[in-house]
Design a protein around this motif. Structure first.
Motif, PDB file in Angstrom:
ATOM      1  N   THR A 378      -3.811  -1.611   2.260  1.00 44.90           N
ATOM      2  CA  THR A 378      -4.410  -0.736   1.264  1.00 44.90           C
ATOM      3  C   THR A 378      -5.746  -0.231   1.776  1.00 44.90           C
ATOM      4  OG1 THR A 378      -3.378  -2.045  -0.494  1.00 44.90           O
ATOM      5  CG2 THR A 378      -5.139  -0.553  -1.142  1.00 44.90           C
ATOM      6  N   SER A 379      -5.899   1.083   1.793  1.00 51.48           N
ATOM      7  CA  SER A 379      -7.109   1.689   2.344  1.00 51.48           C
ATOM      8  C   SER A 379      -8.217   1.735   1.300  1.00 51.48           C
ATOM      9  CB  SER A 379      -6.819   3.100   2.834  1.00 51.48           C
ATOM     10  OG  SER A 379      -8.005   3.747   3.249  1.00 51.48           O
ATOM     11  N   LEU A 380      -9.407   1.290   1.680  1.00 50.91           N
ATOM     12  CA  LEU A 380     -10.550   1.362   0.772  1.00 50.91           C
ATOM     13  C   LEU A 380     -10.986   2.811   0.529  1.00 50.91           C
ATOM     14  CD1 LEU A 380     -12.651  -1.629   2.129  1.00 50.91           C
ATOM     15  CD2 LEU A 380     -11.396  -1.533  -0.021  1.00 50.91           C
ATOM     16  N   ALA A 381     -10.490   3.728   1.364  1.00 46.45           N
ATOM     17  CA  ALA A 381     -10.776   5.143   1.151  1.00 46.45           C
ATOM     18  C   ALA A 381      -9.905   5.738   0.052  1.00 46.45           C
ATOM     19  CB  ALA A 381     -10.566   5.918   2.454  1.00 46.45           C
ATOM     20  N   GLY A 382      -8.900   4.977  -0.397  1.00 50.94           N
ATOM     21  CA  GLY A 382      -8.050   5.417  -1.488  1.00 50.94           C
ATOM     22  C   GLY A 382      -6.810   6.148  -1.028  1.00 50.94           C
ATOM     23  N   GLY A 383      -5.818   6.225  -1.920  1.00 49.40           N
ATOM     24  CA  GLY A 383      -4.630   7.020  -1.679  1.00 49.40           C
ATOM     25  C   GLY A 383      -3.514   6.347  -0.917  1.00 49.40           C
ATOM     26  N   VAL A 384      -3.753   5.177  -0.314  1.00 47.06           N
ATOM     27  CA  VAL A 384      -2.745   4.513   0.528  1.00 47.06           C
ATOM     28  C   VAL A 384      -2.683   3.028   0.174  1.00 47.06           C
ATOM     29  CG1 VAL A 384      -2.046   3.942   2.879  1.00 47.06           C
ATOM     30  CG2 VAL A 384      -3.126   6.143   2.419  1.00 47.06           C
ATOM     31  N   GLY A 385      -1.461   2.508   0.026  1.00 46.94           N
ATOM     32  CA  GLY A 385      -1.297   1.084  -0.245  1.00 46.94           C
ATOM     33  C   GLY A 385       0.131   0.768  -0.653  1.00 46.94           C
ATOM     34  N   THR A 386       0.582  -0.444  -0.363  1.00 48.02           N
ATOM     35  CA  THR A 386       1.922  -0.883  -0.754  1.00 48.02           C
ATOM     36  C   THR A 386       1.856  -2.247  -1.422  1.00 48.02           C
ATOM     37  OG1 THR A 386       2.383  -1.972   1.371  1.00 48.02           O
ATOM     38  CG2 THR A 386       2.979   0.354   1.183  1.00 48.02           C
ATOM     39  N   ILE A 387       2.756  -2.454  -2.369  1.00 49.69           N
ATOM     40  CA  ILE A 387       2.816  -3.734  -3.078  1.00 49.69           C
ATOM     41  C   ILE A 387       3.294  -4.843  -2.148  1.00 49.69           C
ATOM     42  CG2 ILE A 387       3.815  -4.956  -5.032  1.00 49.69           C
ATOM     43  CD1 ILE A 387       1.887  -2.682  -5.791  1.00 49.69           C
ATOM     44  N   ALA A 388       4.348  -4.558  -1.369  1.00 52.63           N
ATOM     45  CA  ALA A 388       4.883  -5.572  -0.453  1.00 52.63           C
ATOM     46  C   ALA A 388       3.824  -5.999   0.556  1.00 52.63           C
ATOM     47  CB  ALA A 388       6.117  -5.027   0.264  1.00 52.63           C
ATOM     48  N   GLY A 419     -14.154 -14.561   5.455  1.00 51.53           N
ATOM     49  CA  GLY A 419     -15.037 -13.402   5.530  1.00 51.53           C
ATOM     50  C   GLY A 419     -14.839 -12.620   6.807  1.00 51.53           C
ATOM     51  N   ILE A 420     -14.699 -13.324   7.922  1.00 54.57           N
ATOM     52  CA  ILE A 420     -14.478 -12.659   9.212  1.00 54.57           C
ATOM     53  C   ILE A 420     -13.150 -11.910   9.214  1.00 54.57           C
ATOM     54  CG2 ILE A 420     -14.062 -13.062  11.669  1.00 54.57           C
ATOM     55  CD1 ILE A 420     -16.053 -15.395  11.500  1.00 54.57           C
ATOM     56  N   VAL A 421     -12.107 -12.560   8.658  1.00 59.21           N
ATOM     57  CA  VAL A 421     -10.788 -11.928   8.602  1.00 59.21           C
ATOM     58  C   VAL A 421     -10.833 -10.660   7.762  1.00 59.21           C
ATOM     59  CG1 VAL A 421      -8.435 -12.203   7.722  1.00 59.21           C
ATOM     60  CG2 VAL A 421      -9.494 -14.046   9.034  1.00 59.21           C
ATOM     61  N   LEU A 422     -11.562 -10.686   6.654  1.00 59.16           N
ATOM     62  CA  LEU A 422     -11.672  -9.512   5.791  1.00 59.16           C
ATOM     63  C   LEU A 422     -12.346  -8.354   6.530  1.00 59.16           C
ATOM     64  CD1 LEU A 422     -11.388  -8.115   3.087  1.00 59.16           C
ATOM     65  CD2 LEU A 422     -13.497  -9.231   2.341  1.00 59.16           C
ATOM     66  N   VAL A 423     -13.434  -8.643   7.227  1.00 57.25           N
ATOM     67  CA  VAL A 423     -14.138  -7.595   7.977  1.00 57.25           C
ATOM     68  C   VAL A 423     -13.240  -7.029   9.076  1.00 57.25           C
ATOM     69  CG1 VAL A 423     -16.089  -7.121   9.499  1.00 57.25           C
ATOM     70  CG2 VAL A 423     -16.423  -8.542   7.474  1.00 57.25           C
ATOM     71  N   LEU A 424     -12.529  -7.898   9.792  1.00 61.74           N
ATOM     72  CA  LEU A 424     -11.631  -7.440  10.846  1.00 61.74           C
ATOM     73  C   LEU A 424     -10.506  -6.575  10.286  1.00 61.74           C
ATOM     74  CD1 LEU A 424     -11.311 -10.649  13.072  1.00 61.74           C
ATOM     75  CD2 LEU A 424     -12.560  -8.542  13.606  1.00 61.74           C
ATOM     76  N   ALA A 425     -10.006  -6.930   9.083  1.00 65.32           N
ATOM     77  CA  ALA A 425      -8.935  -6.154   8.471  1.00 65.32           C
ATOM     78  C   ALA A 425      -9.403  -4.747   8.128  1.00 65.32           C
ATOM     79  CB  ALA A 425      -8.428  -6.862   7.210  1.00 65.32           C
ATOM     80  N   VAL A 426     -10.620  -4.628   7.588  1.00 66.81           N
ATOM     81  CA  VAL A 426     -11.165  -3.307   7.257  1.00 66.81           C
ATOM     82  C   VAL A 426     -11.405  -2.507   8.533  1.00 66.81           C
ATOM     83  CG1 VAL A 426     -13.097  -2.088   6.208  1.00 66.81           C
ATOM     84  CG2 VAL A 426     -12.193  -4.140   5.112  1.00 66.81           C
ATOM     85  N   TRP A 427     -11.906  -3.170   9.560  1.00 70.64           N
ATOM     86  CA  TRP A 427     -12.127  -2.492  10.845  1.00 70.64           C
ATOM     87  C   TRP A 427     -10.811  -1.988  11.424  1.00 70.64           C
ATOM     88  CZ3 TRP A 427     -10.384  -4.294  15.714  1.00 70.64           C
ATOM     89  CH2 TRP A 427     -10.813  -3.526  16.802  1.00 70.64           C
ATOM     90  N   ALA A 428      -9.767  -2.826  11.369  1.00 70.38           N
ATOM     91  CA  ALA A 428      -8.458  -2.424  11.889  1.00 70.38           C
ATOM     92  C   ALA A 428      -7.912  -1.241  11.096  1.00 70.38           C
ATOM     93  CB  ALA A 428      -7.483  -3.603  11.833  1.00 70.38           C
ATOM     94  N   VAL A 431      -9.738   1.908  12.284  1.00 67.87           N
ATOM     95  CA  VAL A 431      -9.250   2.341  13.596  1.00 67.87           C
ATOM     96  C   VAL A 431      -7.875   2.998  13.474  1.00 67.87           C
ATOM     97  CG1 VAL A 431      -8.488   1.535  15.867  1.00 67.87           C
ATOM     98  CG2 VAL A 431     -10.578   0.619  14.855  1.00 67.87           C
ATOM     99  N   TYR A 432      -7.005   2.380  12.663  1.00 62.77           N
ATOM    100  CA  TYR A 432      -5.649   2.905  12.487  1.00 62.77           C
ATOM    101  C   TYR A 432      -5.681   4.311  11.903  1.00 62.77           C
ATOM    102  CZ  TYR A 432      -0.890   3.353  10.693  1.00 62.77           C
ATOM    103  OH  TYR A 432       0.385   3.809  10.406  1.00 62.77           O
ATOM    104  N   ARG A 433      -6.502   4.516  10.896  1.00 64.24           N
ATOM    105  CA  ARG A 433      -6.545   5.820  10.228  1.00 64.24           C
ATOM    106  C   ARG A 433      -7.220   6.876  11.105  1.00 64.24           C
ATOM    107  NH1 ARG A 433      -3.955   4.739   6.117  1.00 64.24           N
ATOM    108  NH2 ARG A 433      -4.114   2.709   5.125  1.00 64.24           N
ATOM    109  N   THR A 434      -8.173   6.441  11.922  1.00 72.20           N
ATOM    110  CA  THR A 434      -8.816   7.390  12.845  1.00 72.20           C
ATOM    111  C   THR A 434      -7.824   7.891  13.881  1.00 72.20           C
ATOM    112  OG1 THR A 434     -10.951   6.280  12.556  1.00 72.20           O
ATOM    113  CG2 THR A 434     -10.688   7.697  14.485  1.00 72.20           C
ATOM    114  N   ARG A 435      -6.993   6.996  14.404  1.00 73.71           N
ATOM    115  CA  ARG A 435      -6.012   7.379  15.411  1.00 73.71           C
ATOM    116  C   ARG A 435      -4.860   8.184  14.812  1.00 73.71           C
ATOM    117  NH1 ARG A 435      -5.317   1.895  19.145  1.00 73.71           N
ATOM    118  NH2 ARG A 435      -7.432   1.936  20.039  1.00 73.71           N
ATOM    119  N   ALA A 436      -4.594   7.947  13.506  1.00 74.11           N
ATOM    120  CA  ALA A 436      -3.485   8.642  12.852  1.00 74.11           C
ATOM    121  C   ALA A 436      -3.800  10.109  12.577  1.00 74.11           C
ATOM    122  CB  ALA A 436      -3.122   7.938  11.554  1.00 74.11           C
TER     123      ALA A 436
END
Length: 437
Positions: A378-388, A419-428, A431-436
């Motif tokens: 789920t993107s913190l920028a909004g508009g993207v996310g899945t329940i599964a 906390g580290i995992v959460l930050v890494l998840a947001v960073w990933a 990166v994913y959305r920038t490349r997309a």
């Protein structure tokens, strides 16, 4: 017709020149981000299995892991819709604690005076009241956000403090116990599971539902002229999905009741104790079934109902959604009401599992819920996310916590890792959305 034939020929020509792996993912339409999350989960499980000396991937730990994940997974499904609309809810842990305390007081102190101690109606009235309170709290948060234009971060941060304090005032800090016997079934345990036979029946029904859904999807695509997956891909997805379901059922059924509890059961029912002991299977836990049911309903709501389309439209472009005639304020209120209801359901599971309502109940659950949604894509920028994805994210978070407990890691260090995992998840995600693009 000619356009359709030409498009088909172009797709075939493109497929012939693609890398086999890329062609496989295109044919099966498997979400690569979701697959990556599953891969990360497997790496975590194997890592902890090695570090704990074989204690992690045991039927007992996996069964307990699914039960412990249930409450956070349920709240994570609602958090997806909240974050998709570019909002946040920091109050979910406190709302869980407040609803849990209200439900605890109801069944331990108030309802027995009118319905008796072991009435079959107690759990129904308790759960209904908890859901109504959760919906009311969510509606209050949503109304302030939608009509007073106060940012959701501030509103729910205030809710985190208000409802945590209110939880204490309900009983002046006292723990409330025990819970109604029927209500306790929602917490899992030896009695809060459905046994081996019913578990296999549920597994077979789930497999039939999966195959039916794949067949129906193919028929609908043919009806409306949409591209269809190759027939081999349909068989592959059916077999893989059914195999995973039956594997999960098998793991649940090979976890047996503890010897002492099984012996008491045998004595109570005049069953001769065999030489090798009495093996009674737990089967699938009731809270796990509740979480799966919530996941199915929330997936249907987000993908099949008009409300779900409004949610993603609001998250994708709020101004365009409002110009299109969507009542964005009411959508926001309904989202937070739904979040409150899910918090109440999670509170019922948590209270039933503990067999008590405590002031500390739900603490830091807001962190785990948000982390589960973000890790789930789920993107913190909004508009993207899945329940599964959010539910798998909840399993990832709980797996980390469970593994660290087995390793004897202190609670403060566990929070550092989360906390580290959460930050890494947001960073990933960034990166994913920038490349997309």
């Amino acid at each position: 017709m000619a356009d359709t034939i030409q498009t088909t020929q172009l797709n075939r020509a493109r497929s012939a020149t693609e890398h086999p792996v890329k062609r496989f993912f295109r044919a099966t339409e498997i979400d690569t981000r979701l697959l990556g999350m599953v891969g990360a989960l497997l790496i975590i499980w194997i890592g902890f299995q090695v570090l704990t000396g074989g204690l992690f991937l045991t039927p007992r730990n996996l069964w307990n892991l699914t039960v412990q994940t249930s409450s956070v997974a349920i709240m994570a499904t609602g958090m997806v819709l909240v974050i998709v609309t570019r909002n946040i809810d920091l109050s979910v842990g406190s709302v869980l604690g407040f609803c849990g305390m209200i439900m605890g007081v109801l069944q331990a102190q108030i309802l027995p005076q009118y319905l008796g101690m072991d009435s079959s109606l107690t759990w129904i009235v308790t759960l209904a009241c908890g859901i109504l309170i959760g919906a009311a709290i969510g509606a209050l948060h949503g109304s302030i956000i939608a009509f007073l234009n106060v940012p959701s971060f501030i509103v729910t941060l205030g809710g985190l403090l208000v409802w945590r304090g209110a939880t204490w005032f309900v009983t002046s800090g006292q723990t409330v116990a025990p819970m109604n016997p029927t209500f306790r079934l929602m917490g899992g345990g030896t009695e809060g599971s459905i046994g081996a036979t019913v578990s296999w029946i549920v597994g077979i029904i789930a497999c039939l539902a999966i195959v039916g859904a794949i067949i129906n999807s193919r028929k609908q695509r043919k009806r409306f002229g949409f591209p269809r997956r190759p027939i081999w891909a349909e068989y592959f997805l059916s077999i893989l999905s059914c195999a995973l379901v039956l594997l999960a059922v098998w793991v649940a059924t090979i976890y047996y009741w503890p010897v002492n509890i099984a012996r008491k059961y045998a004595e109570a029912n005049a069953i001769a104790w065999p030489e090798g002991g009495l093996q009674i299977s737990h089967g699938i836990a009731i809270p796990v079934l509740m979480a799966i049911a919530v996941g199915i309903v929330m997936t249907f709501v987000s993908t099949r109902l008009r409300f779900g389309r409004y949610v993603f439209a609001l998250g994708g472009n709020p101004e365009a959604a409002e110009l299109a005639g969507i009542k964005t304020r009411w959508v926001t209120i309904r989202i937070f009401m739904l979040m409150g209801i899910l918090c109440a359901v999670a509170a019922a599971i948590s209270t039933a599992r503990l067999n008590a309502a405590t002031n500390a109940q739900g603490e830091l659950d807001e962190l785990y819920t948000i982390a589960a949604a973000v890790i789930g894509g789920t993107s913190l920028a909004g508009g993207v996310g899945t329940i599964a994805g959010a539910m798998i994210g909840a399993l990832v978070m709980q797996s980390l916590q469970s593994g660290m407990v087995l390793l004897g890691i202190d609670s403060p260090l566990q929070r550092i890792v989360v906390g580290i995992v959460l930050v890494l998840a947001v960073w990933a995600d960034t990166v994913y959305r920038t490349r997309a693009k």
